[in-house]
Design a protein around this motif. Structure first.
Motif, PDB file in Angstrom:
ATOM      1  N   ALA A  26       0.809  -1.223   0.000  1.00 50.93           N
ATOM      2  CA  ALA A  26       0.000   0.000   0.000  1.00 50.93           C
ATOM      3  C   ALA A  26       0.844   1.275   0.000  1.00 50.93           C
ATOM      4  CB  ALA A  26      -0.923   0.005   1.223  1.00 50.93           C
ATOM      5  N   SER A  27       2.153   1.155   0.007  1.00 49.63           N
ATOM      6  CA  SER A  27       3.028   2.310   0.167  1.00 49.63           C
ATOM      7  C   SER A  27       3.430   2.930  -1.164  1.00 49.63           C
ATOM      8  CB  SER A  27       4.291   1.902   0.938  1.00 49.63           C
ATOM      9  OG  SER A  27       5.230   2.958   0.956  1.00 49.63           O
ATOM     10  N   ALA A  28       3.082   4.209  -1.361  1.00 49.05           N
ATOM     11  CA  ALA A  28       3.536   4.947  -2.538  1.00 49.05           C
ATOM     12  C   ALA A  28       5.002   5.339  -2.398  1.00 49.05           C
ATOM     13  CB  ALA A  28       2.672   6.191  -2.750  1.00 49.05           C
ATOM     14  N   ASP A  29       5.457   5.528  -1.161  1.00 50.48           N
ATOM     15  CA  ASP A  29       6.863   5.847  -0.939  1.00 50.48           C
ATOM     16  C   ASP A  29       7.751   4.676  -1.353  1.00 50.48           C
ATOM     17  OD1 ASP A  29       6.011   8.264   0.047  1.00 50.48           O
ATOM     18  OD2 ASP A  29       6.243   7.712   2.151  1.00 50.48           O
ATOM     19  N   ALA A  30       7.260   3.452  -1.130  1.00 48.64           N
ATOM     20  CA  ALA A  30       8.004   2.270  -1.582  1.00 48.64           C
ATOM     21  C   ALA A  30       8.158   2.282  -3.092  1.00 48.64           C
ATOM     22  CB  ALA A  30       7.282   1.000  -1.126  1.00 48.64           C
ATOM     23  N   THR A  31       7.115   2.703  -3.801  1.00 47.16           N
ATOM     24  CA  THR A  31       7.202   2.816  -5.258  1.00 47.16           C
ATOM     25  C   THR A  31       8.302   3.782  -5.653  1.00 47.16           C
ATOM     26  OG1 THR A  31       4.851   2.338  -5.545  1.00 47.16           O
ATOM     27  CG2 THR A  31       5.947   3.489  -7.344  1.00 47.16           C
ATOM     28  N   LEU A  32       8.319   4.948  -5.010  1.00 52.62           N
ATOM     29  CA  LEU A  32       9.360   5.930  -5.309  1.00 52.62           C
ATOM     30  C   LEU A  32      10.741   5.350  -5.095  1.00 52.62           C
ATOM     31  CD1 LEU A  32       8.230   9.383  -3.840  1.00 52.62           C
ATOM     32  CD2 LEU A  32       8.842   8.857  -6.219  1.00 52.62           C
ATOM     33  N   TYR A  33      10.917   4.629  -3.985  1.00 48.58           N
ATOM     34  CA  TYR A  33      12.237   4.081  -3.687  1.00 48.58           C
ATOM     35  C   TYR A  33      12.668   3.071  -4.748  1.00 48.58           C
ATOM     36  CZ  TYR A  33      16.044   1.392  -2.026  1.00 48.58           C
ATOM     37  OH  TYR A  33      17.253   0.757  -1.983  1.00 48.58           O
ATOM     38  N   VAL A  34      11.796   2.130  -5.092  1.00 52.22           N
ATOM     39  CA  VAL A  34      12.181   1.082  -6.052  1.00 52.22           C
ATOM     40  C   VAL A  34      12.467   1.693  -7.424  1.00 52.22           C
ATOM     41  CG1 VAL A  34      11.474  -1.031  -7.213  1.00 52.22           C
ATOM     42  CG2 VAL A  34      10.923  -0.701  -4.815  1.00 52.22           C
ATOM     43  N   LEU A  35      11.635   2.626  -7.858  1.00 54.50           N
ATOM     44  CA  LEU A  35      11.883   3.274  -9.147  1.00 54.50           C
ATOM     45  C   LEU A  35      13.184   4.064  -9.111  1.00 54.50           C
ATOM     46  CD1 LEU A  35       8.289   4.530 -10.068  1.00 54.50           C
ATOM     47  CD2 LEU A  35       9.475   2.491 -10.900  1.00 54.50           C
ATOM     48  N   TRP A  36      13.474   4.686  -7.977  1.00 51.44           N
ATOM     49  CA  TRP A  36      14.729   5.425  -7.816  1.00 51.44           C
ATOM     50  C   TRP A  36      15.922   4.476  -7.851  1.00 51.44           C
ATOM     51  CZ3 TRP A  36      17.379   6.883  -2.754  1.00 51.44           C
ATOM     52  CH2 TRP A  36      18.422   7.785  -2.976  1.00 51.44           C
ATOM     53  N   GLU A  37      15.824   3.370  -7.126  1.00 54.84           N
ATOM     54  CA  GLU A  37      16.909   2.390  -7.110  1.00 54.84           C
ATOM     55  C   GLU A  37      17.187   1.871  -8.518  1.00 54.84           C
ATOM     56  OE1 GLU A  37      16.605  -1.917  -5.759  1.00 54.84           O
ATOM     57  OE2 GLU A  37      17.448  -0.956  -3.973  1.00 54.84           O
ATOM     58  N   ASN A  38      16.121   1.547  -9.248  1.00 53.21           N
ATOM     59  CA  ASN A  38      16.294   1.061 -10.616  1.00 53.21           C
ATOM     60  C   ASN A  38      16.942   2.116 -11.511  1.00 53.21           C
ATOM     61  OD1 ASN A  38      15.121  -1.369  -9.904  1.00 53.21           O
ATOM     62  ND2 ASN A  38      13.096  -0.827 -10.684  1.00 53.21           N
ATOM     63  N   ALA A  39      16.519   3.367 -11.349  1.00 54.91           N
ATOM     64  CA  ALA A  39      17.087   4.448 -12.158  1.00 54.91           C
ATOM     65  C   ALA A  39      18.554   4.678 -11.802  1.00 54.91           C
ATOM     66  CB  ALA A  39      16.280   5.730 -11.961  1.00 54.91           C
ATOM     67  N   LEU A  40      18.882   4.579 -10.528  1.00 53.56           N
ATOM     68  CA  LEU A  40      20.279   4.714 -10.101  1.00 53.56           C
ATOM     69  C   LEU A  40      21.158   3.663 -10.763  1.00 53.56           C
ATOM     70  CD1 LEU A  40      19.818   5.400  -6.279  1.00 53.56           C
ATOM     71  CD2 LEU A  40      21.027   6.900  -7.876  1.00 53.56           C
ATOM     72  N   LEU A  41      20.703   2.423 -10.744  1.00 55.76           N
ATOM     73  CA  LEU A  41      21.481   1.345 -11.346  1.00 55.76           C
ATOM     74  C   LEU A  41      21.659   1.549 -12.849  1.00 55.76           C
ATOM     75  CD1 LEU A  41      20.060  -1.688  -9.379  1.00 55.76           C
ATOM     76  CD2 LEU A  41      22.493  -1.271  -9.760  1.00 55.76           C
ATOM     77  N   ARG A  42      20.569   1.946 -13.516  1.00 51.11           N
ATOM     78  CA  ARG A  42      20.673   2.160 -14.961  1.00 51.11           C
ATOM     79  C   ARG A  42      21.646   3.284 -15.283  1.00 51.11           C
ATOM     80  NH1 ARG A  42      15.104   1.444 -14.734  1.00 51.11           N
ATOM     81  NH2 ARG A  42      14.765   3.682 -14.896  1.00 51.11           N
ATOM     82  N   ARG A  43      21.530   4.404 -14.570  1.00 51.37           N
ATOM     83  CA  ARG A  43      22.423   5.528 -14.836  1.00 51.37           C
ATOM     84  C   ARG A  43      23.868   5.183 -14.499  1.00 51.37           C
ATOM     85  NH1 ARG A  43      20.989  10.774 -15.879  1.00 51.37           N
ATOM     86  NH2 ARG A  43      18.760  11.142 -16.242  1.00 51.37           N
ATOM     87  N   LEU A  44      24.067   4.452 -13.417  1.00 56.19           N
ATOM     88  CA  LEU A  44      25.418   4.048 -13.033  1.00 56.19           C
ATOM     89  C   LEU A  44      26.020   3.157 -14.118  1.00 56.19           C
ATOM     90  CD1 LEU A  44      27.341   4.291 -10.521  1.00 56.19           C
ATOM     91  CD2 LEU A  44      26.487   2.041  -9.839  1.00 56.19           C
ATOM     92  N   ALA A  45      25.251   2.197 -14.594  1.00 49.96           N
ATOM     93  CA  ALA A  45      25.742   1.281 -15.622  1.00 49.96           C
ATOM     94  C   ALA A  45      25.959   1.987 -16.948  1.00 49.96           C
ATOM     95  CB  ALA A  45      24.761   0.121 -15.793  1.00 49.96           C
ATOM     96  N   HIS A  46      25.043   2.888 -17.318  1.00 52.09           N
ATOM     97  CA  HIS A  46      25.177   3.590 -18.591  1.00 52.09           C
ATOM     98  C   HIS A  46      26.442   4.436 -18.650  1.00 52.09           C
ATOM     99  CE1 HIS A  46      20.576   3.340 -19.498  1.00 52.09           C
ATOM    100  NE2 HIS A  46      21.200   2.201 -19.695  1.00 52.09           N
ATOM    101  N   GLY A  47      26.944   4.838 -17.485  1.00 56.30           N
ATOM    102  CA  GLY A  47      28.152   5.654 -17.464  1.00 56.30           C
ATOM    103  C   GLY A  47      29.418   4.875 -17.743  1.00 56.30           C
ATOM    104  N   LYS A  48      29.355   3.547 -17.621  1.00 60.09           N
ATOM    105  CA  LYS A  48      30.577   2.761 -17.741  1.00 60.09           C
ATOM    106  C   LYS A  48      30.477   1.570 -18.683  1.00 60.09           C
ATOM    107  CE  LYS A  48      33.558   4.794 -15.032  1.00 60.09           C
ATOM    108  NZ  LYS A  48      34.874   5.244 -15.529  1.00 60.09           N
ATOM    109  N   ILE A  49      29.280   1.165 -19.033  1.00 56.40           N
ATOM    110  CA  ILE A  49      29.089  -0.064 -19.783  1.00 56.40           C
ATOM    111  C   ILE A  49      28.364   0.255 -21.086  1.00 56.40           C
ATOM    112  CG2 ILE A  49      27.997  -2.355 -19.739  1.00 56.40           C
ATOM    113  CD1 ILE A  49      28.223  -2.227 -16.684  1.00 56.40           C
TER     114      ILE A  49
END
Length: 219
Positions: A26-49
């Protein structure tokens, strides 16, 4: 502390700071966190891979994220590692806000709306067949990094254990299990989907072992 010059991103940052850290359905904040985590990983990887491999890397190597962000170095960041890390965190949060808004316009949807389990039958190829054969979807808390792991976003991308068993080797008849969606493969049977809600809620049914216990529970 970091701050964004975008009001919606700043609001999201403030929400995450007061979030209870639970990936509740039921948590919308959890949604924000997971989407943020996924975006962090993608941006981190795109910078080097190489870009064609970056998303696959991000999906498989979440373990690199925390060390890369807490100990920023030239291994992941160009120029000033700490400053580049800070910029990446805010940019990824903006990505998360945009993804959330794209899914539900004026508000962030609860995590369960994105993280649901659907038991999709191979014969469910028409609307009528889907209604008859598919079971779910069931909104789920958690994700692939938590207890009772279920991974993926959206019903058709969720993965996880369909069978869980707890064995009491001191008294076998006290063992319990959970399975899904049901024991019968016939849609007209009351046991076609009767275990799915127990499974989704993390609840268990008795798993009798001795002849006496089996006979007491048989239909």
């Amino acid at each position: 502390p970091l701050k964004s010059d975008r009001a919606d991103v700043e609001e999201a940052r403030a929400r995450l700071l007061t979030w209870d850290l639970r990936l509740a359905a039921a948590s919308a904040d959890a949604t924000l966190y997971v989407l943020w985590e996924n975006a962090l990983l993608r941006r981190l990887a795109h910078g080097k891979i190489e870009r064609s491999l970056a998303d696959d890397f991000a999906a498989r190597r979440k373990d690199v994220l925390v060390p890369a962000l807490t100990r920023p170095s030239s291994a992941w960041f160009a120029g000033s590692p700490a400053r580049a890390r800070d910029g990446l965190m805010l940019a990824a949060l903006a990505d998360a806000v945009g993804t959330a808004r794209a899914r539900q316009a004026d508000r962030v949807p609860p995590w369960g709306a994105l993280h649901a389990a659907l038991f999709r039958h191979p014969l469910a190829v028409t609307a009528a067949a889907r209604s008859r054969f598919n079971v779910g979807p069931f909104e789920r808390g958690g994700y692939e990094e938590t207890v009772m792991s279920t991974g993926g976003v959206d019903p058709d991308r969720s993965v996880g254990a369909s069978l869980r068993v707890i064995i009491d080797v001191g008294e076998w008849d006290r063992s319990v299990a959970t399975s899904a969606p049901g024991q019968s493969q016939w849609p007209a049977s009351p046991h076609f989907a009767d275990l799915a809600r127990l499974w989704a809620a993390g609840e268990y049914f008795p798993l009798p072992f001795s002849d006496r216990a089996v006979q007491a529970n048989v239909e």
